[in-house]
Design a protein around this motif. Structure first.
Motif, mmCIF file in Angstrom:
data_model
loop_
_atom_site.group_PDB
_atom_site.id
_atom_site.type_symbol
_atom_site.label_atom_id
_atom_site.label_comp_id
_atom_site.label_asym_id
_atom_site.label_seq_id
_atom_site.Cartn_x
_atom_site.Cartn_y
_atom_site.Cartn_z
ATOM 1 N N LEU A 44 68.850 -22.649 -75.203
ATOM 2 C CA LEU A 44 69.323 -23.513 -76.206
ATOM 3 C C LEU A 44 70.673 -24.205 -75.725
ATOM 4 C CD1 LEU A 44 68.706 -24.913 -78.876
ATOM 5 C CD2 LEU A 44 70.042 -23.000 -80.161
ATOM 6 N N VAL A 45 70.766 -25.423 -75.491
ATOM 7 C CA VAL A 45 71.805 -25.810 -74.871
ATOM 8 C C VAL A 45 72.659 -26.795 -75.599
ATOM 9 C CG1 VAL A 45 70.512 -27.628 -73.383
ATOM 10 C CG2 VAL A 45 72.864 -27.145 -72.814
ATOM 11 N N ASN A 46 73.766 -27.052 -75.870
ATOM 12 C CA ASN A 46 74.458 -27.815 -76.971
ATOM 13 C C ASN A 46 75.404 -28.643 -75.877
ATOM 14 O OD1 ASN A 46 77.097 -27.334 -79.281
ATOM 15 N ND2 ASN A 46 75.705 -28.911 -79.015
ATOM 16 N N GLU A 47 75.434 -29.993 -76.330
ATOM 17 C CA GLU A 47 76.321 -31.066 -75.555
ATOM 18 C C GLU A 47 77.136 -31.563 -76.516
ATOM 19 O OE1 GLU A 47 74.902 -32.727 -71.909
ATOM 20 O OE2 GLU A 47 72.941 -32.083 -72.258
ATOM 21 N N PHE A 48 78.484 -31.881 -75.980
ATOM 22 C CA PHE A 48 79.381 -32.638 -76.776
ATOM 23 C C PHE A 48 78.942 -34.242 -77.121
ATOM 24 C CE2 PHE A 48 83.446 -35.302 -76.761
ATOM 25 C CZ PHE A 48 84.037 -34.852 -78.109
ATOM 26 N N GLY A 49 78.516 -34.636 -75.921
ATOM 27 C CA GLY A 49 77.884 -36.163 -75.924
ATOM 28 C C GLY A 49 76.624 -36.302 -76.774
ATOM 29 N N GLU A 50 76.158 -37.375 -76.892
ATOM 30 C CA GLU A 50 75.120 -37.609 -77.763
ATOM 31 C C GLU A 50 73.638 -37.790 -76.652
ATOM 32 O OE1 GLU A 50 74.555 -40.472 -80.990
ATOM 33 O OE2 GLU A 50 76.219 -39.809 -81.880
ATOM 34 N N ILE A 51 74.020 -38.158 -75.454
ATOM 35 C CA ILE A 51 72.950 -38.533 -74.629
ATOM 36 C C ILE A 51 72.175 -37.197 -73.969
ATOM 37 C CG2 ILE A 51 72.421 -39.417 -72.092
ATOM 38 C CD1 ILE A 51 73.562 -41.352 -74.205
ATOM 39 N N GLY A 52 72.715 -36.149 -73.773
ATOM 40 C CA GLY A 52 71.676 -35.021 -73.563
ATOM 41 C C GLY A 52 71.496 -35.181 -72.016
ATOM 42 N N VAL A 53 72.239 -34.304 -71.135
ATOM 43 C CA VAL A 53 71.947 -34.100 -69.734
ATOM 44 C C VAL A 53 71.407 -33.016 -69.224
ATOM 45 C CG1 VAL A 53 72.875 -34.772 -67.355
ATOM 46 C CG2 VAL A 53 73.594 -36.134 -69.414
ATOM 47 N N ASP A 54 72.047 -31.892 -69.969
ATOM 48 C CA ASP A 54 71.586 -30.399 -69.282
ATOM 49 C C ASP A 54 70.217 -30.234 -69.252
ATOM 50 O OD1 ASP A 54 74.101 -29.778 -68.609
ATOM 51 O OD2 ASP A 54 74.787 -28.682 -70.463
ATOM 52 N N GLY A 55 69.688 -30.513 -70.151
ATOM 53 C CA GLY A 55 68.039 -30.244 -70.379
ATOM 54 C C GLY A 55 67.506 -30.805 -69.080
ATOM 55 N N SER A 56 67.882 -32.112 -68.802
ATOM 56 C CA SER A 56 67.141 -32.872 -67.578
ATOM 57 C C SER A 56 67.598 -31.844 -66.356
ATOM 58 C CB SER A 56 67.575 -34.356 -67.443
ATOM 59 O OG SER A 56 67.292 -34.887 -68.495
ATOM 60 N N LEU A 57 68.699 -31.569 -66.163
ATOM 61 C CA LEU A 57 69.287 -30.672 -65.087
ATOM 62 C C LEU A 57 68.443 -29.529 -65.000
ATOM 63 C CD1 LEU A 57 73.072 -31.221 -65.196
ATOM 64 C CD2 LEU A 57 71.513 -32.208 -63.706
ATOM 65 N N PHE A 58 68.197 -28.760 -65.973
ATOM 66 C CA PHE A 58 67.502 -27.496 -65.959
ATOM 67 C C PHE A 58 66.130 -27.877 -65.513
ATOM 68 C CE2 PHE A 58 70.767 -25.805 -69.070
ATOM 69 C CZ PHE A 58 71.081 -24.910 -68.246
ATOM 70 N N GLN A 59 65.542 -28.738 -66.432
ATOM 71 C CA GLN A 59 63.955 -29.029 -66.184
ATOM 72 C C GLN A 59 63.611 -29.567 -64.925
ATOM 73 O OE1 GLN A 59 63.659 -31.542 -69.563
ATOM 74 N NE2 GLN A 59 62.873 -29.813 -71.049
ATOM 75 N N GLY A 60 64.703 -30.273 -64.374
ATOM 76 C CA GLY A 60 64.408 -30.712 -62.866
ATOM 77 C C GLY A 60 64.666 -30.029 -61.688
ATOM 78 N N SER A 61 65.105 -28.814 -62.131
ATOM 79 C CA SER A 61 65.864 -27.990 -60.861
ATOM 80 C C SER A 61 64.491 -27.069 -60.700
ATOM 81 C CB SER A 61 66.851 -26.961 -61.478
ATOM 82 O OG SER A 61 66.887 -25.908 -60.411
ATOM 83 N N SER A 62 64.311 -26.771 -59.154
ATOM 84 C CA SER A 62 63.246 -25.914 -58.695
ATOM 85 C C SER A 62 63.389 -24.559 -59.323
ATOM 86 C CB SER A 62 63.452 -25.964 -57.237
ATOM 87 O OG SER A 62 64.579 -25.496 -56.811
ATOM 88 N N ALA A 63 64.527 -24.346 -59.737
ATOM 89 C CA ALA A 63 64.587 -22.678 -60.435
ATOM 90 C C ALA A 63 63.876 -22.717 -61.591
ATOM 91 C CB ALA A 63 66.251 -22.665 -60.762
ATOM 92 N N THR A 64 63.503 -23.834 -62.300
ATOM 93 C CA THR A 64 62.655 -23.728 -63.720
ATOM 94 C C THR A 64 61.200 -23.771 -63.417
ATOM 95 O OG1 THR A 64 62.606 -25.979 -63.858
ATOM 96 C CG2 THR A 64 64.646 -24.980 -64.982
ATOM 97 N N ASN A 65 60.699 -22.955 -64.376
ATOM 98 C CA ASN A 65 59.084 -23.143 -64.256
ATOM 99 C C ASN A 65 58.566 -22.964 -65.566
ATOM 100 O OD1 ASN A 65 59.235 -20.351 -64.873
ATOM 101 N ND2 ASN A 65 59.863 -19.907 -63.017
ATOM 102 N N GLN A 66 57.278 -22.910 -65.561
ATOM 103 C CA GLN A 66 56.650 -22.704 -66.674
ATOM 104 C C GLN A 66 56.933 -21.584 -67.709
ATOM 105 O OE1 GLN A 66 52.092 -23.077 -66.006
ATOM 106 N NE2 GLN A 66 52.333 -25.092 -65.446
ATOM 107 N N GLN A 67 57.722 -20.802 -67.289
ATOM 108 C CA GLN A 67 58.068 -19.245 -68.199
ATOM 109 C C GLN A 67 59.331 -19.642 -68.510
ATOM 110 O OE1 GLN A 67 55.163 -17.964 -68.526
ATOM 111 N NE2 GLN A 67 56.021 -16.104 -67.908
#
Length: 345
Positions: A44-67
């Motif tokens: 669960l990631v919280n961002e100061f701005g309204e755009i929301g970038v962290d989710g895209s960084l996590f999801q786009g990284s090869s470190a993430t997977n279906q788990q």
């Protein structure tokens, strides 16, 4: 984590906090690489701005997977408005992920005391097993009164079970001792002492997360911020025909401005890098679809880092800086000029 009659119980939960640009996202991405393959994790990631970038960084990284399951709460401190945005997002995330571990990353300008209080209430007492709270600190910032006199900076240290002096490879000889002394001076009487560890590039150890937190606050902390709009935040609004959306936020002495661009807007990578390195900001996070592929960007005072990502749904950028350093019009014009098919803007 156990389940009884499909009820989620005792999910090991850690708050990973720290001020702007200290490396929280990098730390979580490193932890994802250490995640046992059989475990399901929720973030669960919280961002100061309204755009929301962290989710895209996590999801786009090869470190993430279906788990790995990720949910964002953009638009300011997620504990505001009686914690409703956080509770909605957290409950949906838990129901979807049924995780073996939950990581919560509050915005660097948020109020971790209230986040911890919310997680400690009766409703979550059986659902969550609150484990170590980890606060990342860049010891070089102790020479800057914008940090040491900022209530949130000190609150992040006060609630920590473990303080991590991150970016230790960039410290001089005095920085480690200065951080140890600062933590000792901030110590609240009657509270257990925080453990002080050091890391490079956010490489914190998975073992540091284990064990009960000993810093659950017992006094309600009040804070004030600008009234949130009743309209949907920009991260959730449909893309207009212009192909981009802009959002601004202000509080805690800082301003943020960000943009979302439709996925058919392809950027010139060289122009992007030139723009991002020219901006004077406390931190910049971005994901862009470029003619060379998809890239994630993270900029702090230590420079700009670029990483190739596997995927992203659209290009996004968020800039946080001192309130008197915002150059919104110039930045927007430069972003438009970096779009290869800029005629569509």
């Amino acid at each position: 984590m156990t389940q009884k009659n499909d009820k989620i119980l005792a999910v090991p939960t850690n708050i990973i906090t720290g001020f702007l640009g200290v490396g929280k996202t990098s730390a979580i991405m490193h932890l994802l690489k250490e995640k046992p393959s059989h475990e399901r994790w929720a973030i669960l990631v919280n961002e100061f701005g309204e755009i929301g970038v962290d989710g895209s960084l996590f999801q786009g990284s090869s470190a993430t997977n279906q788990q790995v399951f990720i949910k964002e709460v953009p638009g300011g401190c997620m504990c505001c408005a009686s914690g409703l945005p956080m509770q909605i997002a957290l409950n949906l995330l838990l129901a979807e992920a049924k995780p073996d571990r939950l990581l919560i990353e509050p915005t660097g300008l948020g109020h971790p005391v209230e986040v911890l209080q919310l997680l400690s209430n009766n409703y979550y007492s059986e659902i969550l097993d609150l484990q170590k709270t980890v606060t990342l600190v860049d010891a070089r910032n102790l020479a800057d009164r914008r940090y040491t006199e900022h209530a949130t900076f000190n609150q992040q240290i006060a609630i920590a079970d473990i303080v991590v002096g991150n970016k230790v490879d960039l410290y001089s000889d005095v920085h480690q001792q200065a951080l140890a002394s600062y933590i000792s001076n901030q110590q609240i009487q009657g509270r257990p002492a925080q453990q002080l560890l050091f890391a490079e590039h956010g490489k914190i150890e998975l073992s540091w997360l284990s064990g009960k937190t000993e810093h659950v606050p017992d006094v309600h902390h009040h804070h004030h911020h600008e009234q949130a709009s009743a309209a949907p935040i920009v991260a959730e609004q449909p893309m207009p025909t212009s192909g981009y959306l802009k959002a601004a936020n202000q509080g805690e002495g800082f301003s943020s401005v960000g943009w979302r661009f439709a996925p058919d807007k392809v950027f010139d990578r060289a122009k992007l890098v030139a723009l991002l390195t020219s901006i004077s900001a406390e931190r910049i996070k971005a994901v862009f679809i470029t003619s060379d592929g998809i890239f994630g960007y993270n900029s702090t005072r230590d420079g700009l880092t670029e990483a190739m990502l596997d995927e992203c749904l659209e290009s996004r950028i968020e800039i946080i800086c001192d309130e008197d350093k915002v150059k919104e019009s110039a930045w927007e014009q430069a972003l438009k000029q970096a779009v290869i098919n800029e005629a569509r803007l």
